[in-house]
Write an enzyme that holds these catalytic residues in place. Structure first.
Site, PDB file in Angstrom:
ATOM      1  N   GLY A 650     -15.158  16.908  60.560  1.00 24.27           N
ATOM      2  CA  GLY A 650     -14.433  15.887  59.818  1.00 24.27           C
ATOM      3  C   GLY A 650     -14.239  16.190  58.348  1.00 24.27           C
ATOM      4  O   GLY A 650     -13.311  15.677  57.710  1.00 24.27           O
ATOM      5  N   GLU A 651     -15.095  17.028  57.775  1.00 22.46           N
ATOM      6  CA  GLU A 651     -14.987  17.343  56.351  1.00 22.46           C
ATOM      7  C   GLU A 651     -13.814  18.284  56.106  1.00 22.46           C
ATOM      8  O   GLU A 651     -13.577  19.224  56.848  1.00 22.46           O
ATOM      9  CB  GLU A 651     -16.287  17.984  55.855  1.00 22.46           C
ATOM     10  CG  GLU A 651     -17.507  17.077  56.026  1.00 22.46           C
ATOM     11  CD  GLU A 651     -18.776  17.758  55.543  1.00 22.46           C
ATOM     12  OE1 GLU A 651     -18.658  18.742  54.780  1.00 22.46           O
ATOM     13  OE2 GLU A 651     -19.868  17.321  55.943  1.00 22.46           O
ATOM     14  N   SER A 652     -13.119  18.033  55.027  1.00 21.05           N
ATOM     15  CA  SER A 652     -11.917  18.812  54.724  1.00 21.05           C
ATOM     16  C   SER A 652     -12.230  20.277  54.483  1.00 21.05           C
ATOM     17  O   SER A 652     -11.457  21.164  54.870  1.00 21.05           O
ATOM     18  CB  SER A 652     -11.218  18.211  53.496  1.00 21.05           C
ATOM     19  OG  SER A 652     -12.097  18.233  52.371  1.00 21.05           O
ATOM     20  N   ILE A 655     -12.780  21.927  57.759  1.00 22.59           N
ATOM     21  CA  ILE A 655     -11.485  22.075  58.449  1.00 22.59           C
ATOM     22  C   ILE A 655     -10.706  23.242  57.872  1.00 22.59           C
ATOM     23  O   ILE A 655     -10.102  24.037  58.608  1.00 22.59           O
ATOM     24  CB  ILE A 655     -10.679  20.765  58.335  1.00 22.59           C
ATOM     25  CG1 ILE A 655     -11.385  19.644  59.115  1.00 22.59           C
ATOM     26  CG2 ILE A 655      -9.266  20.960  58.862  1.00 22.59           C
ATOM     27  CD1 ILE A 655     -10.722  18.293  58.960  1.00 22.59           C
TER      28      ILE A 655
END
Length: 1439
Positions: A650-652, A655
């Site tokens: 979920g963390e940018s 990603i």
């Protein structure tokens, strides 16, 4: 390009069996009739009839003119129809069919005419211009025009169209049709089927039936099509499309379609062929497209073959795409879904696969359709709520498995995972009962295929990248068998059938030879990259069997590590390091491959690791994406495949790292459109953003096509990406979401596009599908998984059901499980099976009454279980261990009920080589016939014989009963007895000699265990005693039948017998059986087991320790048994211990009135003529004979015979070859024994003993004894005997000794004779003086003796005479010489000693014997001069 092979050599007038082609004149008549029929119908129409009746040639229509013209010609073609152009006689009819002015009735008649001509087989490949003619027929019929006058006529015409086209396809000339014509025919059929939905029921049924026939006709010819090597179509060029669109807008049959037409069918037909592959492709250049179109047009004009078959099949698959419009899922509303279209399409597909299945792999395009589009749709419809659709889907999958399973490995895995999931969740409302039943029926159909389960295990359970399909199916079937809070249902029985089909398949394969039946142990000794290991040859079982077993071991280890990893990742990887599946020092590649190829890992945890910023995990991420092959894939497809293996964090930042790694890999493998890696990265982000925008419900304003294109401007190295390329991505994402949270595990609860794309991707690198034949390569491994659930399921059903057919099914399953367990040595499984069956027999009940017997007879399930368990015991007894206890409990129950048949009629049945003499008390009887079985049992008769009662206990009592049984009771007992006879209970014991050693030992131990009463040593009831006796007799029987393995079981047998004997202090039947059984065992086994002879004979010492009351009660019989044993096996007894035991048992009987005679006979048998006398038993025998000689129980003659046997035993000494020392010792023991008997009170025995002693001490010619032995004989035998006799004669007890004086006389004579015999040899011995002194002292004492108060005259006369003779002999031998100057001044001590005692006896002897001493002195000195001998002289004295 593939095409149908031409059939040549077909003659128009070929005569076939049962059918002859019509003659040419008949053909002309038939055609003429058809012309007349068409014209007649036309006359009935006002329009055509008016023109005809006007008789105006100018007004006649061209259709009528052509028919009339044809009529004029047909009779002129005699014998030439084969050479006539078919178009001449077909075209007039075809013109009528094409005409828009013609009404439906006339068109129908014309169609019938065409149909009749085709049916006559006039047209064949050899007919002139037949190709154009056939093409004309198809073109005319498919473009038929007619005016609708009434609904009925319309339906008739549509039916005729179907008939004509089908006849055209079935005709011999159909091989000349091209691909386009066949596609047009199929299109026409489908249009009629579609139209029939708004017509009558009859037309609808006919249309569907004929389309089925058409599809079967086309696909049945697939074997005749040339093999094609074309790769599957990937969208690089246009494909052939069936023209089903626009049906309602331009209805060719002249009727406007109703607005209420089937919308779903319309959608399906419009969409037919419009769906491409699931894997997106790049755009194709305009020039290349044009070239592809031209090629395709050329293909369409070729004779029909593979291309049209592919397009037809693709069209049929496209009919299933209706699911995309209506939605399909396990919880979808069936009312919102019209199942008619897909059900019809599935039926057509099934027909096609049934006929063409084995040949589909030869055509890659057709195979690709099945692998991708068809199977994907089948997976979707596998979630249908409709039982009809489910059933058809399962039938298709079964056909695909039977014909194409080698090409559909992962697809089959997906299907079975989905089915298993649905059935597993059914108890939680996942599927209705009808759906469950359909799916279960399908699974059972699969299980009935012999290699199915073997292939599931080999291809999936042994593949680390696949789920455990076999194990899941086995668990599913077994769990589905269990009824849940309800009676047994058809669903439970179905599952049972499947389970039994599996085990029976294994059972049938057992008899096939296989070198892999034994389990091979695999150990992973060092680290190897397991994901890189490949089997060298999947075609050779010698390679793949061992490989799969090793892979299964690795898979089990990986599954265990996955569980550890999901709870503690560090612990999971440490576990793999310990099992050598990961290196000791972790590296990025090994971790990446662990994540990639290990099923069951938590995808959230994997995503967190892969998104980590740590340098090591960044390297792991790059190694992870390197394991993917993205070549020839669209970007969204590649992204779907990647994200199916883990959950995107979920963390940018995480990603970003993941997307960057993916973009680099994708660009490296697909650089066709993208300019650089940055373009791939930006486009990937854009796709992810679009996916979120389109499928997140919180986003209200969705991104449009133009928005997506605008967002991706100038990202491709400063340029725009092709619009078509972006639009394809846009529609793909909008239509199918890329799920960022993939499903955990390997099951298929639903089939999403992501799932299917990932599966199709995996199939490229999947291991080949392994086909299993009838050999049991992996059956042992499979049975290890299947046995437990199967046995539990069978037991539950058998216990729950009362249906006889279901019970028989369970019995078949039990027998199959037993055979497999025995073959693969699963002794625990076989034991559990036996225990379960024994419970079902109801024989383990604690109450055994007449009522129980009747209940058992009326319980078919109990009797069936009884037959089964004894059948298993008799057949597979080698592999039963703990189960013997339950079997023996059942036998004991049958015994208590009086239902056990006779086992052994006489002891001679045990072995024909053994003695056939039955033991005491055994009555030889035969097994009772069924007709003589009593209805009510009586207490067994008591018998004192060892095995007599054994026969009675094992047979049905035949005593008459006071109560007459009813007919029902007689029938019940008849059934019971027949059942018990089928069980062959006796074989368990008589055939125990063939049992394996481990099983035999367990059998014996179980028998001992069940024989013990509840409280050992305390038999609480007669039943306990009876049971113990019965078991003891069985134990003895087993022992006798297993003489060759007596060493194995003897310790247990003896311990039990000894415990039985020691636990009782009073005579009883149990002790009797134990004692005589022990004797019988020894008697039978001694000749065969020399190495165990001592052990067997030592066991008889138990009899010596019997309580006095028991020993006295059975002494006579014991002695008889011992006597028989000696007579039969004397030569087998060689050890001193053995003889001591035997002779001890015999000697005990010397004082027993009843047993002494038999005991003495046995002893006489041993000692008579020295036949069985040995140095090892000589002393023992002499002691025993002494006891019999001293015994007053028997007659005097027996005692005297005993003495004779003792004296006669001397003859054995010469045979034995003993040393002088050994010879002397044995002789000394003999004479000592005789000495004791010489003191017997009985005069005859006493005197006979003295005579026997004389025989053993005098006249021993040829025997050499050491001088010391003679001296010892005088000291402990002769002198002791004389002293004891004198004491007795002078003592108070002399009254008990009749004529003791005579005995004294004989004893003195014996001593004197011995001395005179040996005097010459004794003189050199230093102890001679002492010996001579002993003689003189005894003579002196006897001379003075007073017997009963007065001196004995006989002794007074005898002693001087004996002394005189002795002195004369000594004088003659120069042993006694008067001292003189020669001997010295001290004189001769012997002389002095002699006359000091002789003078006390008879003083006159000296002067009488030595008056001439002086004259002879010199001569005697010369003769008697000799050196002195020491006291330890060992010179032999030879008599």
């Amino acid at each position: 390009m593939g095409s149908l092979k031409m059939q040549s050599g077909i003659e128009a007038d070929v005569v076939e069996h049962g059918h002859c082609m019509p003659r040419e004149c008949a053909l002309a008549c038939m055609v003429n009739s058809e012309i007349g029929a068409v014209l007649a119908v036309m006359r009935r129409n006002i329009r055509w009839g008016g023109r005809y009746m006007a008789d105006d040639e100018q007004l006649e229509h061209s259709l009528i003119l052509s028919l009339k013209s044809l009529r004029k010609q047909i009779f002129s073609w005699d014998n030439q129809w084969h050479t006539v152009n078919p178009s001449i006689y077909l075209q007039p009819f075809l013109d009528v069919i094409r005409s828009e002015e013609i009404g439906a009735p006339i068109t129908g008649v014309a169609l019938s005419s065409i149909y009749k001509i085709l049916a006559l087989d006039i047209l064949d490949p050899t007919t002139v211009n037949v190709k154009d003619s056939v093409h004309s027929v198809v073109d005319a019929v498919t473009s038929c025009r007619f005016e609708v006058t009434d609904p009925t006529s319309e339906e008739v015409v549509l039916t005729k169209i179907l008939q004509v086209l089908l006849a055209c396809m079935k005709s011999k000339a159909s091989v000349l049709l091209n691909n386009q014509h066949v596609c047009t025919i199929v299109n026409t059929f489908f249009r009629i089927v579609h139209q029939s939905g708004s017509k009558g029921e009859l037309l609808q049924r006919i249309a569907r039936h004929t389309m089925h026939e058409l599809v079967r006709c086309i696909f049945s010819r697939l074997p005749d099509f040339h093999h094609t090597e074309q790769p599957p179509s990937n969208g690089d060029g246009p494909s052939i499309k069936l023209e089903v669109g626009g049906l309602d807008q331009d209805y060719s049959f002249g009727v406007k379609q109703s607005d209420s037409a089937n919308d779903s069918m319309k959608n399906a037909s419009i969409a037919a062929g419009s769906e491409g592959s699931l894997v997106g492709e790049n755009a194709v250049g305009a020039g290349r497209m044009e070239e592809a179109v031209n090629d395709m047009q050329q293909i369409m004009r070729e004779p029909y073959g593979v291309p049209c078959t592919v397009e037809i099949f693709q069209f049929l698959c496209s009919l299933l795409n209706i699911v995309e419009h209506t939605g399909m899922g396990p919880r979808s509303n069936p009312a919102e879904f019209d199942e008619d279209v897909p059900l019809f399409a599935l039926g057509l597909i099934n027909s096609a696969i049934e006929l063409a299945g084995p040949y589909i792999p030869q055509h890659p395009k057709l195979l690709a359709l099945i692998q991708d589009e068809l199977f994907c749709n089948l997976m979707q419809f596998g979630l249908s709520m409709s039982p009809l659709i489910l059933s058809m889907v399962c039938s298709i999958i079964l056909n695909l498995y039977l014909n194409l399973r080698t090409e559909l490995k992962l697809q089959l895995e997906a299907f079975f995972s989905c089915v298993i999931f649905r059935l597993t969740q059914s108890r939680h409302g996942g599927a209705s009962y009808q759906q469950q039943e359909v799916l279960m029926e399908a699974l059972v159909d699969f299980c009935r295929q012999k290699p199915f389960m073997s292939e599931m295990y080999a291809n999936f359970d042994s593949d680390i990248s696949c789920s455990n399909v076999f194990e899941d199916l086995a668990n599913l079937l077994s769990k589905s068998v269990f009824p849940v809070n309800s009676p047994l249902s058809s669903m439970n029985v179905l599952a049972l059938e499947g389970l039994i089909a599996v085990v029976q398949g294994m059972c049938e394969r057992i008899d096939s030879p296989s070198p892999f039946s034994e389990q091979t142990s695999f150990n992973i000794e060092e680290y190897t990259a397991f994901w890189t290991v490949k089997c060298e040859n999947y075609g050779d079982p010698n390679c793949w069997v061992g490989f799969l077993r090793q892979r299964k071991l690795i898979k089990k280890t990986l599954m265990t590590s996955a569980n550890y990893f999901n709870s503690d990742p560090k612990k999971g990887m440490e576990f793999l390091q310990g099992t050598h599946l990961l290196p000791d020092k972790l590296d990025p590649q090994s971790i990446a491959c662990f994540f990639r190829y290990t099923a069951g890992l938590d995808k959230n945890v994997i995503g967190d690791f892969l998104g980590s910023h740590d340098e090591f995990w960044v390297r792991v991420l790059h190694e992870f994406v390197q394991t993917f092959d993205f070549r020839d894939m669209s970007l969204d497809t590649a992204l779907r495949i990647l994200l199916e293996t883990f959950r995107l964090p979920g963390e940018s930042q995480k990603i970003q790292r993941v997307v960057e790694a993916f973009s680099e890999r994708y660009y490296d493998q697909s650089p066709h459109i993208l300019a650089n890696k940055d373009a791939a990265l930006l486009l990937s982000y854009s796709v992810i953003l679009l996916n979120t925008d389109q499928h997140n419900v919180r986003v209200k304003k969705k991104m449009t096509e133009e928005d997506f294109i605008r967002n991706n401007r100038h990202i491709n190295g400063g340029k725009d990406l092709p619009r078509e390329f972006l639009l394809e991505l846009y529609h793909s994402i909008c239509k199918n979401e890329i799920r960022m949270t993939p499903k955990q595990g390997a099951g298929f609860s639903e089939v999403t596009l992501n799932h299917w794309i990932y599966l199709f991707y995996k199939s490229k690198d999947a291991a080949p599908y392994i086909t299993c034949n009838s050999r049991p390569f992996l059956d042992r491994d499979m049975f290890a998984i299947l046995s437990g659930p199967t046995l539990a399921a069978l037991s539950v059903v058998y216990d729950d059901t009362e249906q006889e057919d279901v019970c028989q099914m369970c019995v078949d399953g039990f027998l199959a499980v037993a055979k497999i367990s025995a073959s693969y040595h699963f002794v625990d499984v076989l034991d559990d099976l036996v225990v379960s069956l024994c419970k079902f027999t109801t024989l383990l009940s604690t109450y055994h009454t007449e009522e129980f017997t009747l209940a058992f007879a009326n319980d078919s399930k109990a009797m069936m279980a009884t037959e089964t368990v004894f059948s298993i015991a008799n057949t597979f007894g080698d592999y039963i261990r703990a189960g013997w206890r339950s079997i023996l409990d059942c036998i004991l129950s049958l015994h208590k009920l009086g239902l056990v048949p006779a086992l052994v009629a006489s002891n001679s049945t045990i072995d024909t080589d053994l003695s056939s003499d039955p033991m005491p008390g055994i009555s030889v009887t035969s097994s009772q016939s069924v007709s003589h079985v009593p209805v009510r049992s009586t207490p067994p008769r008591r018998s004192s014989g060892l095995m007599g009662r054994f026969s009675q206990l094992l047979s049905l009592d035949t005593e008459e009963q006071s109560i007459e049984p009813t007919e029902e009771e007689i029938a019940a007992h008849q059934r019971t007895h027949e059942t018990i006879q089928k069980c062959c209970v006796s074989s368990l014991f008589t055939e125990s000699k063939f049992l394996q050693s481990d099983s035999l030992l367990q059998f014996v131990q179980a028998l001992i265990l069940v024989s013990d009463p509840p409280h050992k040593g305390k038999y609480s009831s007669p039943d306990d005693v009876d049971t113990s006796v019965f078991c003891l007799e069985l134990l003895i029987t087993i022992t006798l039948y297993n003489r060759d393995r007596i060493v194995l079981i003897w310790p247990c047998v003896y311990e039990h017998i000894a415990g039985t004997v020691k636990s009782t202090s009073t005579p009883c039947i149990l002790v009797e059986k134990a004692v005589f059984g022990l004797l019988h065992i020894c008697q039978r086994l001694l000749p065969y087991k020399e190495n165990l002879a001592d052990e067997l004979l030592r066991s008889l010492q138990l009899i010596l320790k019997l309580d006095a009351r028991i020993a006295d009660a059975y002494c006579e019989h014991i002695t008889q048994e011992v006597a028989d044993l000696v007579k039969a096996n004397a030569v087998c007894i060689r050890s001193q211990m053995g003889w001591r035991t035997i002779i001890s048992l015999l000697s005990i009987t010397a004082r027993h009135p009843e047993a002494s005679e038999v005991g003495f006979e046995a002893l006489a048998f041993i000692t008579s003529d020295g036949a069985h006398l040995l140095p090892t038993n000589y002393t023992l025998c002499m002691d025993a004979l002494q006891q019999f000689a001293e015994s007053r129980v028997g007659p005097t003659e027996r005692s005297m015979h005993s003495l004779d046997l003792m004296a006669g035993s001397l003859t054995c000494f010469t045979r034995w070859g003993l040393s002088p020392q050994e010879l002397g010792e044995n002789w000394l023991k003999l004479v000592q024994g005789l000495r004791k008997v010489c003191l017997d009170q009985r005069e005859e025995i006493r005197n006979h003993a003295v005579l026997s002693l004389r025989r053993c001490t005098t006249g021993l010619e040829g025997f050499c004894f050491l001088p010391a032995m003679w001296v010892q004989c005088f000291d402990i035998v002769i002198f002791t005997l004389l002293d004891e006799m004198l004491d007795i004669a002078q003592g108070q007890s002399s009254r008990n000794y009749r004529n003791m004086e005579g005995t004294l006389v004989n004893a003195l004579k014996l001593s004197s004779n011995m001395f005179l015999q040996l005097v010459g040899d004794f003189f050199p011995i230093a102890s001679f003086s002492k010996l001579w002194l002993g003689i003189l002292v005894r003579m002196e004492n006897y001379l003075k003796a007073k017997i009963r108060g007065r001196a004995s005259e006989r002794l007074q006369e005898l002693i001087p005479e004996l002394l005189k003779n002795t002195l004369l002999v000594m004088k003659a031998k120069g042993l006694l010489v008067k001292p003189s100057s020669v001997t010295g001044s001290n004189g001769d001590p012997l002389w002095e000693l002699t006359w000091s005692h002789v003078n006390n006896i008879d003083p006159s002897l000296k002067s009488e014997l030595f008056q001439d001493q002086e004259q002879e002195l010199a001569h005697l000195q010369k003769e008697t001069a000799s050196p002195a001998f020491p006291d330890n002289d060992t010179s032999l004295i030879k008599l």
